[in-house]
Enzyme design. Structure first.
Site, PDB file in Angstrom:
ATOM      1  N   ASP A 130       0.399  -7.505   1.134  1.00  0.00           N
ATOM      2  CA  ASP A 130       0.602  -6.390   1.401  1.00  0.00           C
ATOM      3  C   ASP A 130       2.174  -5.984   1.375  1.00  0.00           C
ATOM      4  O   ASP A 130       2.561  -5.493   2.376  1.00  0.00           O
ATOM      5  CB  ASP A 130       0.034  -5.597   2.844  1.00  0.00           C
ATOM      6  CG  ASP A 130       0.120  -4.180   2.827  1.00  0.00           C
ATOM      7  OD1 ASP A 130       0.425  -3.636   1.917  1.00  0.00           O
ATOM      8  OD2 ASP A 130      -0.473  -3.617   3.810  1.00  0.00           O
ATOM      9  N   HIS A 176       0.926  -1.243  -0.020  1.00  0.00           N
ATOM     10  CA  HIS A 176      -0.003  -0.058   0.023  1.00  0.00           C
ATOM     11  C   HIS A 176       0.927   1.275   0.094  1.00  0.00           C
ATOM     12  O   HIS A 176       0.389   2.358  -0.056  1.00  0.00           O
ATOM     13  CB  HIS A 176      -1.084  -0.054   1.228  1.00  0.00           C
ATOM     14  CG  HIS A 176      -0.328   0.099   2.582  1.00  0.00           C
ATOM     15  ND1 HIS A 176      -0.184  -0.798   3.230  1.00  0.00           N
ATOM     16  CD2 HIS A 176       0.075   1.390   3.196  1.00  0.00           C
ATOM     17  CE1 HIS A 176       0.264  -0.538   4.724  1.00  0.00           C
ATOM     18  NE2 HIS A 176       0.431   0.823   4.271  1.00  0.00           N
ATOM     19  N   SER A 215       4.602   2.241   7.914  1.00  0.00           N
ATOM     20  CA  SER A 215       4.285   1.307   7.232  1.00  0.00           C
ATOM     21  C   SER A 215       5.534   0.771   6.328  1.00  0.00           C
ATOM     22  O   SER A 215       6.311   1.629   5.716  1.00  0.00           O
ATOM     23  CB  SER A 215       3.240   1.710   6.062  1.00  0.00           C
ATOM     24  OG  SER A 215       2.006   1.483   6.632  1.00  0.00           O
TER      25      SER A 215
END
Length: 803
Positions: A418, A387, A496
């Site tokens: 992911d 993402h 992230s």
């Protein structure tokens, strides 16, 4: 329902899968929307003094305003601390704890003393938020007299980074009047912090029951938001309740230690003594575990006093001193190792992305700039989250301590897990960079350090925590159920793609957190990472995670097991549905009982043994298989046991869950826009798409499986109005079943049927027995005119063009 949030921050547009990326020290926030709304003017009083905490660097002097402008004050208040005593409760339904109730009382009186009592209160409908407001209303009459509205969106919007401030603006402008000068918005973590930071331009941290006091001027609330924009609101201060319990616990801790040392003169640690002492006694409402955790830091200073005091013998003093110094050395070493590893491995990623517009599939939405983290792995590659680079158009990376950004290429992306792999061609970038080694799945309560570039600053950050649980979890980005590790380290927007380091190796990749909860983050474990990397290395591209294609029901009911003739020693799950495209469809049948998967017994609840006394769903064993691998499945059928060898493959749903990095397919004929149904198409209906999108399409998207390979659910998306299609505009959002009597398999098949039509008219049979008939030659002429009128470059997407 708890909302999981991807941890990167996106500050340019709304997206349906809600991510977090970090903002730089001086972010380029977008302008707030200006919502026209009729207003009336009013007045308000100002406090004479403000005895609250202020943020360093804020300018306190009032700027000159037009005489007609009045002060507009906004209170952003987080709910008070909630209780976790009943783990069965959903996050939305958790009540306040005893401390939370006390904090709500105190914060209400503080706001009253400061003169910040709202005339309008806009609140989340979560139980802990409503209870916070109820207590405040009981304490201060002004809160009771205020106009109150509850919003379910305040609970979910806090998880959608980059959207909270804009959402609050809409709600405030819609529900306020000009005579309302003070508004209070009550909500949840992440979103409220982010909104306060966006509006003021400062980095603001809000904990439970903290209130940020913001002020600007304007004739109306619309004008106030339009003039102030992002960064133009003045932060008057942050109101916080006092922590009365900490000092009490510290005093009690010291007394307990002194008393215990006198009696025992024992070399056991202070924490253990506290647990023993509080097992039979209590300090206020705190349990022994809470006391031990809260006073852990105080114990060191208490031991320092006790070990040299009159009650400690020389052996005790020496043991305590050695133990304390040893603990400090080991912790310091671990922290230093993690930081040193990170300095030469973890990078900051800058992404420019542009997502498709699924309602207008021939064009993209405006581009957005996002940021995340990543780290170097073997082979001069960078590992990060999918993402972080989804729908990318341009990617840059920057290593720690360097001002230079280097262009990166996305080599492989696995949206289900992911994860993504990047490469950098510049030799200068790789100078001094060291790859991190992948470790194992950590045990419960093992310490990990999360390294990355979260919001609040531009330099690298390290946060520490321990492993709370290991189990399959919903991956928000790919909407897939895979193994994940829950930790209590702070995973903030921007983390992230950063590594979670255990010792000197990587234990996982940070990727999402639990909205509405404090310090509940998730990392992708090493087995999932290795599965992704191995698949890319073997095939040159990401191929996906395997599935049996079964929908199973637990057999925990005794009567159900007896009905299917299961012996008392047998355990397993009931097969209720089989995907027609799976290999299992050839050998398994409905009502089979799956007893054993690849030599591992399946329990009645669908779990298998994992490690120690932990269990995990047997889907994890399936997902770790490589494509085209076989698994031996033992089933019970009609009272007899059978063994079958099943080849495993990744299976695609009838309606794709995501379409990242892909151009949407479309076909336009006579103004009729045909598209394959996808979940991203439904997401265009807004954050509450499950309730606002067409019900039938939503049910099909979530439940239906394909019956044959290549099948798509083709719908008439919209009608671009023209004389030739007048009267058909109400037939949008229906499935296209046939073209000239032939069943439609997918969008490309529909395109071929229309383009090769040799009849005078073309007929479309839709769902609900609706029919569209058009003169073919007139429709072809009208198509060109409609495309030119709407500035559409082509009547079909590139994937439908015959090559």
């Amino acid at each position: 329902m708890n909302a999981l949030t991807l941890c990167h921050h996106n500050y340019n547009i709304h997206i349906n899968i809600h991510h977090h990326f970090s903002a730089s020290a001086k972010p380029n926030w977008p302008k707030l929307l200006s919502v026209p709304h009729p207003q009336n003017h009013g007045t308000s009083t100002r406090p004479s003094s403000l005895l609250i905490e202020t943020v360093e660097g804020q300018v306190a002097a009032d700027s000159e305003q037009a005489p007609s402008s009045v002060a507009r004050r906004l209170i952003l208040l987080l709910h008070a601390k909630s209780s976790w005593e009943d783990p069965s409760l959903k996050d939305h339904d958790r009540p306040l704890s005893g401390k939370g109730q006390a904090d709500a009382v105190e914060i209400s009186h503080k706001l009253q003393q400061l003169g910040w009592v709202p005339q309008l209160i806009l609140s989340s409908n979560a139980l802990r938020t409503r209870e916070t407001l109820r207590i405040m209303q009981q304490q201060v009459k002004g809160f009771l007299e205020a106009e109150v509205h509850y919003f379910s969106s305040f609970y979910s919007i806090a998880a959608m980074d980059g959207q909270t401030a804009e959402h609050l603006q809409r709600i405030i402008c819609n529900y306020s009047r000009d005579d309302i000068l003070t508004v209070m918005c009550m909500g949840h973590n992440r979103g409220w912090e982010e909104a306060a930071s966006m509006l003021t331009g400062a980095s603001i941290e809000l904990k439970t029951c903290n209130a940020a006091l913001l002020e600007t001027t304007g004739k109306s609330w619309d004008e106030a938001f339009a003039l102030a924009g992002h960064g133009g609101w003045k932060l008057q201060g942050i109101v916080k309740p006092r922590d009365l319990g900490k000092s009490l616990r510290k005093r009690c801790c010291v007394k307990m230690l002194v008393a215990l040392r006198r009696r025992l003169c024992s070399p056991v640690s202070s924490i253990e003594l506290i647990k023993v002492y509080t097992a039979s006694r209590s300090i206020g409402s705190s349990s022994c575990t809470e006391v031990a955790a809260n006073v852990a830091q105080d114990c060191s200073s208490s031991e320092s006093k006790i070990e040299n005091g009159p009650f400690a013998s020389p052996p005790v003093r020496n043991i305590l001193k050695r133990r304390r110094l040893g603990i400090r050395r080991s912790r310091s070493t671990r922290d230093t190792d993690a930081i040193e590893l990170a300095l030469d491995s973890v990078v900051k990623i800058f992404t420019v992305a542009s997502s498709p517009n699924y309602f207008l599939p021939w064009q993209n939405k405006s581009q957005r700039e996002t940021m995340g983290s990543g780290f170097v792995i073997a082979g001069n590659k960078i590992l990060t989250n999918a993402h972080v680079v989804a729908d990318h158009t341009f990617v840059l990376v920057r290593k720690h301590g360097s001002p230079t950004k280097h262009k990166a290429q996305v080599e492989a992306v696995g949206h289900e897990c992911d994860l993504a792999i990047l490469s950098v061609e510049s030799d200068m970038f790789w100078e001094g960079m060291n790859p991190l080694e992948l470790g194992d799945i950590p045990l419960l309560q093992e310490a990990v350090a999360v390294v990355g570039y979260p919001q609040g600053g531009d330099n690298i950050s390290v946060t520490k925590g321990v492993v709370s649980r290991v189990e399959p979890t919903q991956y928000v980005h790919g909407a897939t159920q895979l193994m994940a590790i829950q930790i209590d380290a702070a995973i903030n927007p921007g983390n992230s793609g950063g590594p979670a380091i255990m010792g000197s190796k990587v234990a996982g990749v940070a990727f999402q957190n639990l909205s509405g909860a404090e310090n509940i983050g998730y990392i992708i474990p090493v087995p999932v990472i290795k599965h992704f990397i191995a698949g890319v290395e073997e095939r040159g591209k990401y191929v996906g995670f395997c599935s049996l294609g079964l929908s199973c029901q637990p057999t925990e009911n005794v009567q159900l097991r007896n009905h299917f003739r299961m012996n008392p020693e047998m355990t397993g799950v009931l097969v209720s549905k089989i995907n027609p495209l799976s290999d299992a469809h050839k050998v398994l049948k409905k009502d089979d009982i799956v007893l054993v998967f690849d030599g591992v017994a399946v329990a009645n609840d669908g779990t298998v043994h994992f490690r120690n006394r932990e269990r995990i769903t047997f889907d994890h064993l399936v997902s770790m298989k490589k494509p085209n691998e076989t698994a031996v499945v033992r089933v019970l059928r009609d009272g007899k046991e059978y063994e079958f060898s099943i080849t495993l493959q990744p299976l695609q749903p009838l309606v794709p869950v995501h379409q990242f990095d892909k151009v949407p397919s479309y076909y336009i004929f006579a103004g009729l826009v045909f598209v394959p149904l996808t979940q991203p198409y439904l997401h265009e209906y807004g954050e509450d798409w499950y309730n606002t999108s067409p019900r039938k399409l939503c049910e099909i998207a979530l439940r239906e499986s394909p019956k044959r390979a290549g099948e798509q659910f083709v719908i008439l998306s919209q009608v671009l109005m023209d004389d030739i299609n007048a009267g058909y505009e109400r037939l949008a959002e229906l499935q296209v079943k046939k073209v000239n009597g032939k069943e439609v398999e997918n969008l490309k098949h529909l395109c071929q049927l229309v383009e090769s039509c040799s009849e005078e008219s073309v007929r479309f049979d839709l769902d609900d027995d609706r029919v569209i008939v058009l003169n073919y030659n007139l429709a072809k002429v009208a198509t060109s005119k409609i495309l030119k009128c709407h500035r559409i470059p082509s009547a079909m997407s590139n994937d439908l063009v015959e090559k």
